[in-house]
Design an enzyme around this catalytic site. Structure first.
Site, short mmCIF file in Angstrom:
data_model
loop_
_atom_site.label_atom_id
_atom_site.label_comp_id
_atom_site.label_asym_id
_atom_site.label_seq_id
_atom_site.Cartn_x
_atom_site.Cartn_y
_atom_site.Cartn_z
N LYS A 114 0.83 -1.22 0.00
CA LYS A 114 0.00 0.00 0.00
C LYS A 114 0.86 1.26 0.00
CE LYS A 114 -4.41 -1.59 1.81
NZ LYS A 114 -4.41 -2.99 2.11
N LYS A 196 -5.58 -13.51 -6.03
CA LYS A 196 -6.61 -14.07 -5.17
C LYS A 196 -7.97 -13.42 -5.46
CE LYS A 196 -7.43 -14.84 -0.21
NZ LYS A 196 -6.97 -14.54 1.13
N LYS A 199 -13.34 -9.25 -3.22
CA LYS A 199 -14.56 -8.46 -3.43
C LYS A 199 -14.24 -7.02 -3.82
CE LYS A 199 -14.52 -8.22 1.56
NZ LYS A 199 -14.92 -8.97 2.72
#
Length: 333
Positions: A114, A196, A199
């Site tokens: 990040k 992976k 959502k």
């Protein structure tokens, strides 16, 4: 009689849960509750490291809880609760923050990724949330934590902190073990099978939500990435097909070998059509039960209230020990 092992795990309510959450975690949790003392938490405090709209967070929290139950987690066998309802999580997290080295947190893969992207909202919570995760686990004297490979680093931190506290102040915490499922613990994106399933993916065709209806599921499976080889085979040269076969096997209970034999010479069209049926039918009872619970929120309220009451007693006992050992004066009210 053998003492039951204590298991802790949780999922963030940052959006509807996916087929990956179900096959990689929730199905495993259902089996674990039969012979262990399980604490399954909706980790809403973790979710706010990313800005959330209040009404969405409330909606998502209840949705995750409803899906826990719909997937087969029994509130009579497991403690189901919401993280923010047990204040000891945040309280222990602060104590552990004072014992966690900056270098350890700097090395956390998710924070590194990040920070390299220079996210606008690179806040202190994103940096220290692995400490809150350690507190979540250590509060319940957890023996084992069911996690995917990508979370192993966080369990290592929890182990380090337990050992560091025990060494400094005397035996207080159990040192937890990661419990990593060998097969199918990582369900991959339907569009990019090297990633992976998530959502938060910008492509809605990359994931299947547990609340998706049958038509949506069938459409997404039909569009799933395969390859030009045209053979239903389980290998690392055909990652898209391998992922779809894993999903088929985990939902149907059929072995990979049996699936491979069944579709020999049949191509991807027939395989995908059958898989779409397997997924739609496998998730139908989950979706129906969750929808029922979300229309009967009083039932969910009973579950999370009872779960938090049990969790609070256990967590408070651990926190009292911690506070005494570090020198805080015991409160008398």
């Amino acid at each position: 009689m053998t003492e039951k092992k204590i298991i802790f795990s949780g999922i963030q309510p940052s959006g509807a849960l996916t087929l990956g959450n179900y096959l990689g975690a929730l199905k495993n949790w259902v089996n674990l509750q039969e012979e262990n003392d399980c604490y399954f938490c909706v980790v809403d405090q973790h979710a706010i490291t990313v800005p959330q709209e209040a009404k969405n967070l409330r909606k998502n929290t209840l949705e995750v809880l409803a899906l826990y139950i719909a997937c087969g987690i029994d509130p009579e066998k497991s403690s189901l609760f919401i993280q923010s309802h047990v204040s000891a999580h945040a309280e222990l997290s602060w104590v552990l923050n004072t014992m966690t080295y900056m270098g350890q947190l700097n090395r956390m893969t998710q924070y590194k990724e990040k920070s390299e992207k220079s996210e606008a909202n690179l806040n202190a919570g994103l940096f220290t949330y692995p400490v809150l995760m350690a507190a979540d686990i250590l509060l319940y004297q957890t023996d084992a934590v069911p996690v995917g490979d990508d979370q192993k680093q966080h369990i290592e931190l929890a182990r380090d902190l337990a050992e560091r506290f025990n060494s400094r102040y005397s035996e207080t915490f159990k040192v937890p073990e990661p419990m990593i499922s060998k097969f199918g613990s990582r369900i991959m994106s339907l569009q990019e099978p090297t990633k992976k399933m998530s959502k938060s993916d910008s492509d809605a065709n990359a994931f299947i939500l547990l609340l998706d209806d049958a038509d949506t599921i069938k459409r997404k499976i039909k569009r799933a990435v395969t390859d030009s080889i045209g053979v239903v085979s389980y290998n690392d040269e055909q990652l898209g097909v391998k992922n779809l076969m894993t999903i088929y096997s985990k939902l149907s209970g059929e072995s990979i070998e049996s699936i491979q034999n069944k579709y020999e010479g049949k191509g991807y069209g027939v395989f995908k059509e059958d898989l779409a049926e397997v997924v739609a039918e496998g998730l139908r009872p989950v979706r129906e039960k969750a929808e029922y619970l979300l229309k009967n929120k009083d039932q969910l309220e009973l579950v999370y209230t009872k779960g938090a009451e049990k969790a609070e007693k256990v967590a408070r006992k651990t926190l009292r020990k911690v506070y005494k050992k570090i020198g805080f004066i015991e409160r008398k009210y």
